[in-house]
Scaffold this active site. Structure first.
Site, PDB file in Angstrom:
ATOM      1  N   CYS A 161      97.316 -73.191-164.735  1.00 38.45           N
ATOM      2  CA  CYS A 161      98.362 -73.874-163.961  1.00 38.45           C
ATOM      3  C   CYS A 161      97.917 -75.275-163.544  1.00 38.45           C
ATOM      4  O   CYS A 161      97.182 -75.441-162.572  1.00 38.45           O
ATOM      5  CB  CYS A 161      98.708 -73.042-162.731  1.00 38.45           C
ATOM      6  SG  CYS A 161      99.903 -73.858-161.662  1.00 38.45           S
ATOM      7  N   CYS A 175      98.952 -76.331-160.075  1.00 35.59           N
ATOM      8  CA  CYS A 175      98.137 -75.767-158.991  1.00 35.59           C
ATOM      9  C   CYS A 175      96.766 -76.443-158.921  1.00 35.59           C
ATOM     10  O   CYS A 175      96.256 -76.713-157.839  1.00 35.59           O
ATOM     11  CB  CYS A 175      97.909 -74.274-159.207  1.00 35.59           C
ATOM     12  SG  CYS A 175      99.335 -73.362-159.783  1.00 35.59           S
ATOM     13  N   ASP A 176      96.135 -76.689-160.051  1.00 37.16           N
ATOM     14  CA  ASP A 176      94.716 -77.060-160.074  1.00 37.16           C
ATOM     15  C   ASP A 176      94.416 -78.464-160.600  1.00 37.16           C
ATOM     16  O   ASP A 176      93.259 -78.896-160.580  1.00 37.16           O
ATOM     17  CB  ASP A 176      93.928 -76.037-160.920  1.00 37.16           C
ATOM     18  CG  ASP A 176      94.051 -74.629-160.361  1.00 37.16           C
ATOM     19  OD1 ASP A 176      94.080 -74.509-159.114  1.00 37.16           O
ATOM     20  OD2 ASP A 176      94.140 -73.675-161.132  1.00 37.16           O
TER      21      ASP A 176
END
Ligand code: NDP
Length: 303
Positions: free
Chosen positions: A133, A136-137
Site C-alpha cells: 500500500c 499507507c507507506d
C-alpha cells in the site's frame, strides 16, 4: 440483536446497499470491520467516479460521503470484524468479538485483499520495507529508491504516487504485456522518475538478515539471467483475492469469488455485491451499482 438486513463490509458496495436499504426503512446494520472503507481507503484521487469535481475526489472522502448518506437515512454501523457466520440457521447468526447478531437477510460486501508474491523474503520483510500500500507507506521513502511489482493499473498508480516521495521508482512487469490501461501505462512510462522493466520476476528480496530492504534479485524470464537491483522499499501490486473465508458453504469460482445470479448467492436470503463477487470490473462505481442491486433484491426477498 435481531436485524432485517445485515451488511458485512463497508466499501462502496456495502455502503450503497446500506443507503438503499436505509431509505427503504429497513434500518440496516453495516458491520464495517476495524478498517472501514475498503480499497478506496488505500487509493488517492479517484478520477473516474462520475458527477464529482472534474479533477476527481479522494478515495477516503468518497467513502465518508456515502457512509454519511447511509447514516443520515438510518443505517447503523459496527466497527468490528466478523468472526463467524452461520447460514444454516434462520435467522442467520453473525458473530463479532462483542456481539451475536441475528439477521433475516444478509448482504456480503467483504471485498478483496492484496495478493503477495509468496516469497519467504517478502514475508520476512513485510513492514520492514515491503508493503502492498503506497498510500499507507509511501511517505517513509522520501528521497529513497523503491521498486513496484506488477503491470496492472494498481502498479501504475502506486508507481506514480510514489514519485511524490521517492528519488526513483523501478516498475517491474513479468512479461512485456501490461494489464494496465494505456493512459496509466503511458503516464508511468513518460515519468522522469520511473523506469519500466519488462520480462523480469523477483526471486528474492534482500536483506532478510539485516531486517531491511537493500535490493531485489531479478531474473529475466527470457534469458534466465539474474541481477541485483538496489532499492530501499518494495511495493507489491499484483492484484487481489476475494475475502470469502467466512462463507465456506457459499458457491465460489475456482479463485474464490462468490458466484451470484444478479446479486443472489446459492443461499436464499444471502446476497453479495462488490469485489467479493466481481473478478472482472472491480471498480468503485460497479461495486456501488452492485450494492444497489443487492439492496433491491434483499428488499424484495424480505417482502
Ligand atoms: P490486475 O489483475 O489488473 O493486474 C495484476 C498485475 O500483476 C498483472 O500485470 C499481473 O501480470 C501481475 N502479477 C500477478 N501475479 C503476479 C506475480 N505472482 N508476480 C508478478 N506479477 C504478477 O490487478 P490490479 O490490482 O492492477 O487492477 C485490478 C482492477 O482494478 C483492474 O480492473 C484495474 O483497471 C482497476 N484499477 C483501476 C484504477 C484506476 O482506474 N485508477 C487503479 C487501480 C486499479 P500478468 O499480466 O502477467 O498476469
Amino acid at each position: 440483536m435481531e436485524k432485517e438486513v445485515v451488511i458485512i463490509g463497508g466499501g462502496p458496495a456495502g455502503l450503497t446497499a446500506a443507503l438503499y436499504t436505509a431509505r427503504a426503512q429497513l434500518n440496516p446494520l453495516v458491520i464495517e470491520g476495524y478498517q472501514s472503507g475498503g480499497q478506496l481507503m488505500l487509493t488517492t484521487m479517484v478520477e473516474n467516479w462520475p458527477g464529482v469535481e472534474v479533477e476527481g475526489i479522494m478515495g477516503s472522502d468518497l467513502v465518508a460521503k456515502i457512509r454519511a448518506q447511509a447514516e443520515h437515512f438510518g443505517a447503523d454501523f459496527l466497527s468490528e470484524d466478523v468472526t463467524e457466520v452461520d447460514l444454516s440457521q434462520r435467522p442467520f447468526v453473525i458473530k463479532t468479538p462483542s456481539q451475536t447478531i441475528h439477521a433475516k437477510s444478509l448482504i456480503i460486501s467483504t471485498g478483496a485483499s492484496a495478493k503477495w508474491l509468496g516469497l519467504e523474503s517478502e514475508k520476512a520483510l513485510t513492514g520492514y520495507g515491503v508493503s502492498s500500500c503506497a498510500t499507507c507507506d509511501g511517505a517513509f521513502f522520501k528521497d529513497k529508491v523503491v521498486t513496484v511489482i506488477g503491470g496492472g493499473d494498481s502498479a501504475m498508480e502506486e508507481a506514480i504516487f510514489l514519485t511524490r516521495f521517492a528519488s526513483h521508482v523501478h516498475l517491474l512487469n513479468r512479461s512485456d504485456k501490461f494489464k494496465a490501461s494505456v493512459i496509466m501505462l503511458n503516464r508511468a512510462r513518460e515519468h522522469e522518475k520511473i523506469t519500466v522493466h519488462e520480462n523480469v520476476v523477483v526471486d528474492r528480496i534482500n536483506d532478510v538478515e539485516a531486517k531491511k530492504v537493500t535490493g531485489v534479485v531479478l531474473r529475466n524470464t527470457k534469458t534466465d539471467e539474474t541481477q541485483e537491483l538496489a532499492c530501499d522499499g518494495v511495493f507489491v501490486a499484483i492484484g487481489h483475492k476475494p475475502n470469502t473465508d467466512l462463507f465456506p458453504t457459499l458457491e465460489k469460482d475456482e479463485v474464490g469469488y462468490l458466484i451470484t445470479q444478479g446479486a443472489k448467492t446459492n443461499v436464499d436470503g444471502v446476497f453479495a455485491c462488490g469485489d467479493v463477487q466481481d473478478s472482472k470490473y472491480r471498480q468503485a462505481i460497479t461495486a456501488a451499482g452492485s450494492g444497489c442491486m443487492a439492496a433491491l433484491e434483499a428488499e424484495r426477498w424480505l417482502e
